[in-house]
Design a protein around this motif. Structure first.
Motif, PDB file in Angstrom:
ATOM      1  N   ILE A   1       9.403  -3.267  -1.949  1.00 16.51           N
ATOM      2  CA  ILE A   1       8.533  -2.966  -1.755  1.00 16.51           C
ATOM      3  C   ILE A   1       7.733  -2.278  -0.296  1.00 16.51           C
ATOM      4  O   ILE A   1       7.209  -0.639  -0.254  1.00 16.51           O
TER       5      ILE A   1
ATOM      6  N   ALA B   1      10.872  -8.896  -2.712  1.00 13.60           N
ATOM      7  CA  ALA B   1       9.939  -7.933  -3.332  1.00 13.60           C
ATOM      8  C   ALA B   1       9.133  -7.479  -3.132  1.00 13.60           C
ATOM      9  O   ALA B   1       9.309  -6.247  -2.564  1.00 13.60           O
TER      10      ALA B   1
ATOM     11  N   SER C   1      -4.054  -2.814  -9.894  1.00 15.54           N
ATOM     12  CA  SER C   1      -2.959  -3.254  -8.937  1.00 15.54           C
ATOM     13  C   SER C   1      -2.504  -3.180  -7.402  1.00 15.54           C
ATOM     14  O   SER C   1      -2.010  -3.888  -6.764  1.00 15.54           O
ATOM     15  N   ASP C   2      -3.452  -2.512  -6.844  1.00 15.44           N
ATOM     16  CA  ASP C   2      -3.555  -2.280  -5.074  1.00 15.44           C
ATOM     17  C   ASP C   2      -4.704  -2.983  -5.164  1.00 15.44           C
ATOM     18  O   ASP C   2      -4.845  -3.758  -3.788  1.00 15.44           O
TER      19      ASP C   2
ATOM     20  N   LEU D   1       4.876   2.213  -8.811  1.00 17.77           N
ATOM     21  CA  LEU D   1       5.943   3.008  -7.273  1.00 17.77           C
ATOM     22  C   LEU D   1       6.991   3.673  -7.677  1.00 17.77           C
ATOM     23  O   LEU D   1       7.358   4.949  -6.838  1.00 17.77           O
TER      24      LEU D   1
ATOM     25  N   VAL E   1       5.341  -7.860 -11.107  1.00 15.07           N
ATOM     26  CA  VAL E   1       5.698  -7.338  -9.948  1.00 15.07           C
ATOM     27  C   VAL E   1       7.381  -6.233 -10.547  1.00 15.07           C
ATOM     28  O   VAL E   1       6.640  -4.818 -10.013  1.00 15.07           O
TER      29      VAL E   1
ATOM     30  N   TYR F   1       9.486   1.419  -0.553  1.00 13.76           N
ATOM     31  CA  TYR F   1       8.070   1.935  -1.723  1.00 13.76           C
ATOM     32  C   TYR F   1       7.244   2.943  -0.637  1.00 13.76           C
ATOM     33  O   TYR F   1       6.398   2.493  -1.576  1.00 13.76           O
ATOM     34  N   THR F   2       8.022   3.233   0.144  1.00 15.73           N
ATOM     35  CA  THR F   2       7.009   3.577   1.102  1.00 15.73           C
ATOM     36  C   THR F   2       6.584   5.240   1.653  1.00 15.73           C
ATOM     37  O   THR F   2       8.131   5.274   2.095  1.00 15.73           O
TER      38      THR F   2
ATOM     39  N   HIS G   1       1.832  -0.309   1.026  1.00 16.92           N
ATOM     40  CA  HIS G   1       1.180  -0.194  -0.876  1.00 16.92           C
ATOM     41  C   HIS G   1       0.231  -1.948   0.138  1.00 16.92           C
ATOM     42  O   HIS G   1       0.385  -2.145   0.568  1.00 16.92           O
TER      43      HIS G   1
ATOM     44  N   THR H   1      -1.055  -4.062  -1.345  1.00 16.40           N
ATOM     45  CA  THR H   1      -0.187  -5.807  -1.383  1.00 16.40           C
ATOM     46  C   THR H   1       0.391  -6.664  -0.255  1.00 16.40           C
ATOM     47  O   THR H   1      -0.045  -7.676   0.244  1.00 16.40           O
TER      48      THR H   1
ATOM     49  N   LEU I   1       4.589  -3.488 -11.516  1.00 16.33           N
ATOM     50  CA  LEU I   1       4.395  -3.122 -10.088  1.00 16.33           C
ATOM     51  C   LEU I   1       5.582  -1.597  -9.438  1.00 16.33           C
ATOM     52  O   LEU I   1       5.191  -0.257  -9.416  1.00 16.33           O
ATOM     53  N   ILE I   2       6.813  -2.424  -9.630  1.00 16.43           N
ATOM     54  CA  ILE I   2       8.015  -1.372  -8.918  1.00 16.43           C
ATOM     55  C   ILE I   2       7.652  -0.478  -9.635  1.00 16.43           C
ATOM     56  O   ILE I   2       8.293   1.059  -9.476  1.00 16.43           O
TER      57      ILE I   2
END
Length: 418
Positions: free
Chosen positions: A185, A181, A78-79, A364, A357, A189-190, A238, A240, A360-361
């Motif tokens: 992120i 997206a 994922s990362d 997170l 995605v 999502y940080t 993240h 990505t 992935l979300i």
């Protein structure tokens, strides 16, 4: 009196661009098939008596105890591997803004508005189902993403005679969808940011930009690219996001003496790696949810699962189709001669196929391996499957119509002999 030209909402581009898109779609379609195989393999293994082996494998720690590189296999996919996927998304964004449909504001308005509506409505529907789900609103962005590889794979199976403009619109829609997206992120999502590491990442990005516009030393580009990814990984953003930033910095213009731009050459080299290995590896590590032994029933009673399914199936369909209709009506544009509104409705249904995605979300938002994350996986798989089946019903009928037209034209071309 000056006659205004008719504005076509989905008109084709020039031949080189059309040829490039055709090649890109073929690669994404093959990648979607590999992705499907990887996801099914993980799902089957996770529901056998040997499921502990699967969970042990994806949780296996790899890498040195330095700079947060001692990550599990699942986190590496994922990362790390998804950074390559998002790097290619950055390349495609850059190309679309330079040469593609997004360079023309009039043409760009339709896919941009459709993508924005296709993000907003699923998020609203998800939030509406979480009235009694305390703490679950953090997953609002899960059903907002379309998986282009999966969607194109479905379209390839059911739509052999569908207009090429439909596939091109899906690709452009997915590019804008990816941009939204990525932004979500990076911003939402940080949890915490290391200013020091972020500053290092900015300096390395600047060095990458200077190198790519100067001598373009491949070794230096690789070093700056990897160290930028490492700095972003440690910054709290993240990892990505580093891939996207690097992709956007790659030149999309052809320099004198070159047949293609550097961005196109890198894309050509990396896309098979991403489609054939990186994304399927992530799917294998992310899709292995155990539903036997009551797990499926528990998931289907969870508002998180229901919100994801509703967002993907209903939210994407109404959002993408409604946004397209609204924009075309307001701009007084007309559809391309090859397209009809039923075609676009089927495409809007297909946009509900979310996977990479969305998963992935989900990780997170709720944490990898949590109960809520497991239920997110059920929702994403169920919603994507339902969207694919409904799109198949809609587009198969349209494909049959276009096939009859094609056969009739072929008979006419051959003087009635077929």
């Amino acid at each position: 009196m000056t006659i205004r030209p008719i504005r076509r909402a989905f008109s084709r581009g020039d031949w080189p661009e059309a040829r490039r898109i055709a090649g890109l779609l073929r690669q994404e379609t093959v990648g979607g098939a590999v992705l499907l195989v990887a996801a099914i393999a993980a799902l089957v293994w996770a529901n056998t008596p040997w499921r502990d082996g699967y969970h042990h494998l994806v949780a296996t720690s790899l890498g040195p105890h330095l700079l947060h590189l001692d990550m599990s296999l699942a986190h590496w996919t994922s990362d790390g591997l998804l950074a390559i996927f998002f790097f290619l998304a950055g390349l495609e964004l850059n190309h679309e803004f330079t040469h593609g449909s997004l360079r023309d504001p009039a043409k760009a308005a339709v896919p941009i508005v459709a993508a924005c509506c296709g993000v907003a409505l699923p998020a609203i529907l998800y939030a509406a189902t979480q009235v009694y789900g305390a703490g679950r609103l953090t997953g609002w962005a899960i059903p907002t993403a379309t998986d282009i590889a999966f969607a194109l794979a479905v379209l390839a199976v059911i739509g052999s005679h569908l207009p090429s403009a439909l596939r091109s619109f899906l690709l452009t829609l997915a590019v804008v969808d990816d941009l939204i997206a990525i932004t979500i992120i990076a911003i939402c999502y940080t949890s915490s940011i290391s200013i020091g590491w972020l500053a290092v990442a900015v300096v390395l990005l600047a060095a990458f930009a200077l190198t790519v516009r100067g001598g373009r030393n491949p070794l230096l580009l690789l070093v700056f690219g990897l160290t930028t990814w490492l700095a972003v990984l440690n910054s709290g953003v993240h990892a990505t996001v580093a891939g996207v930033a690097l992709g956007l910095l790659m030149p999309a213009q052809v320099r004198p003496g070159e047949a293609t731009s550097l961005g196109e050459r890198v894309d050509h080299a990396l896309r098979p790696v991403s489609a054939g290995f990186c994304v399927p590896a992530f799917a294998f590590c992310a899709a292995g949810v155990t539903v036997v032994g009551g797990g499926l029933g528990d998931a289907l009673r969870d508002p998180v699962t229901l919100g994801v399914i509703l967002g993907l199936v209903a939210g994407k369909t109404v959002g993408v189709f409604g946004g397209t209709v609204l924009t075309v009506r307001l701009t007084r544009a007309e559809l391309d001669d090859d397209l009809t509104w039923p075609d676009l409705f089927g495409l809007a249904v297909l946009a509900g196929v979310g996977f990479t995605v969305s998963l992935l979300i989900g990780e997170l938002a709720f944490g990898d391996g949590s109960v809520a994350d497991e239920h997110v996986k059920v929702g994403v798989l169920a919603g994507s499957l339902l969207s694919a089946l409904l799109a198949t019903v809609c587009l198969r009928a349209r494909n049959a119509t276009y096939r009859r037209i094609h056969e009739a034209e072929s008979r006419d071309d051959h003087g009635g002999a077929y």
